[in-house]
Design a protein around this motif. Structure first.
Motif, PDB file in Angstrom:
ATOM      1  N   ARG A  33       5.162  -9.636  13.143  1.00  0.00           N
ATOM      2  CA  ARG A  33       4.486 -10.124  14.342  1.00  0.00           C
ATOM      3  C   ARG A  33       3.890  -9.008  15.179  1.00  0.00           C
ATOM      4  NH1 ARG A  33       7.532 -14.519  16.282  1.00  0.00           N
ATOM      5  NH2 ARG A  33       5.988 -14.655  17.932  1.00  0.00           N
ATOM      6  N   ILE A  34       3.022  -9.396  16.084  1.00  0.00           N
ATOM      7  CA  ILE A  34       2.476  -8.476  17.082  1.00  0.00           C
ATOM      8  C   ILE A  34       3.561  -8.273  18.140  1.00  0.00           C
ATOM      9  CG2 ILE A  34       0.686  -8.147  18.822  1.00  0.00           C
ATOM     10  CD1 ILE A  34      -1.090 -10.053  17.121  1.00  0.00           C
ATOM     11  N   SER A  35       3.822  -7.036  18.489  1.00  0.00           N
ATOM     12  CA  SER A  35       4.913  -6.766  19.436  1.00  0.00           C
ATOM     13  C   SER A  35       4.563  -7.284  20.833  1.00  0.00           C
ATOM     14  CB  SER A  35       5.218  -5.268  19.497  1.00  0.00           C
ATOM     15  OG  SER A  35       4.200  -4.591  20.193  1.00  0.00           O
ATOM     16  N   GLU A  36       5.593  -7.636  21.578  1.00  0.00           N
ATOM     17  CA  GLU A  36       5.374  -8.116  22.941  1.00  0.00           C
ATOM     18  C   GLU A  36       4.811  -7.009  23.818  1.00  0.00           C
ATOM     19  OE1 GLU A  36       8.789 -10.087  24.555  1.00  0.00           O
ATOM     20  OE2 GLU A  36       8.589 -11.770  23.167  1.00  0.00           O
ATOM     21  N   GLY A  37       5.164  -5.775  23.525  1.00  0.00           N
ATOM     22  CA  GLY A  37       4.603  -4.648  24.269  1.00  0.00           C
ATOM     23  C   GLY A  37       3.097  -4.553  24.102  1.00  0.00           C
ATOM     24  N   THR A  38       2.624  -4.787  22.893  1.00  0.00           N
ATOM     25  CA  THR A  38       1.181  -4.773  22.640  1.00  0.00           C
ATOM     26  C   THR A  38       0.502  -5.936  23.357  1.00  0.00           C
ATOM     27  OG1 THR A  38       1.546  -3.745  20.477  1.00  0.00           O
ATOM     28  CG2 THR A  38      -0.583  -4.812  20.836  1.00  0.00           C
ATOM     29  N   LEU A  39       1.124  -7.100  23.300  1.00  0.00           N
ATOM     30  CA  LEU A  39       0.561  -8.265  24.000  1.00  0.00           C
ATOM     31  C   LEU A  39       0.468  -7.998  25.503  1.00  0.00           C
ATOM     32  CD1 LEU A  39       2.415 -11.169  22.146  1.00  0.00           C
ATOM     33  CD2 LEU A  39       0.024 -10.513  21.896  1.00  0.00           C
ATOM     34  N   TRP A  40       1.517  -7.405  26.076  1.00  0.00           N
ATOM     35  CA  TRP A  40       1.499  -7.102  27.512  1.00  0.00           C
ATOM     36  C   TRP A  40       0.472  -6.028  27.851  1.00  0.00           C
ATOM     37  CZ3 TRP A  40       2.593 -10.203  31.088  1.00  0.00           C
ATOM     38  CH2 TRP A  40       3.618 -11.125  30.956  1.00  0.00           C
ATOM     39  N   ALA A  41       0.292  -5.060  26.966  1.00  0.00           N
ATOM     40  CA  ALA A  41      -0.703  -4.014  27.216  1.00  0.00           C
ATOM     41  C   ALA A  41      -2.102  -4.611  27.304  1.00  0.00           C
ATOM     42  CB  ALA A  41      -0.643  -2.950  26.117  1.00  0.00           C
ATOM     43  N   VAL A  42      -2.411  -5.546  26.423  1.00  0.00           N
ATOM     44  CA  VAL A  42      -3.717  -6.212  26.460  1.00  0.00           C
ATOM     45  C   VAL A  42      -3.827  -7.077  27.709  1.00  0.00           C
ATOM     46  CG1 VAL A  42      -5.202  -7.892  25.283  1.00  0.00           C
ATOM     47  CG2 VAL A  42      -4.048  -6.116  23.968  1.00  0.00           C
TER      48      VAL A  42
END
Length: 83
Positions: A33-42
């Motif tokens: 999966r796409i990490s939650e950290g990456t999702l939050w960064a976007v």
């Protein structure tokens, strides 16, 4: 200056919407999966409106309190910032 900020939010929202769709598909297929950290960064970078829309359309991350309330709050902050 305003057009650049609007463009940033517009394109980051498209990226965020697509990321929510891809992460949902990966979750359904039990893939990495796409990490939650990456999702939050976007989201913080301007993609919160698109990610919020993606969350509602794809019913993804709706049980996560941080996304359920965080994305709408970030969207409101970005809209106020743009106005």
């Amino acid at each position: 200056m305003y057009i650049y900020l609007f463009s940033l939010v517009f394109f980051a929202s498209i990226v965020g919407f697509i990321m929510m769709w891809r992460d949902k598909r990966k979750a359904e297929r039990h893939q990495w999966r796409i990490s939650e950290g990456t999702l939050w960064a976007v989201a913080i970078s301007g993609g919160a409106p698109g990610m919020w829309l993606g969350m509602m359309v794809f019913r993804h991350k709706t049980k996560h309190i941080q996304f359920k309330y965080g994305l709408p709050i970030l969207t409101i902050i970005w809209m106020i910032f743009l106005l």
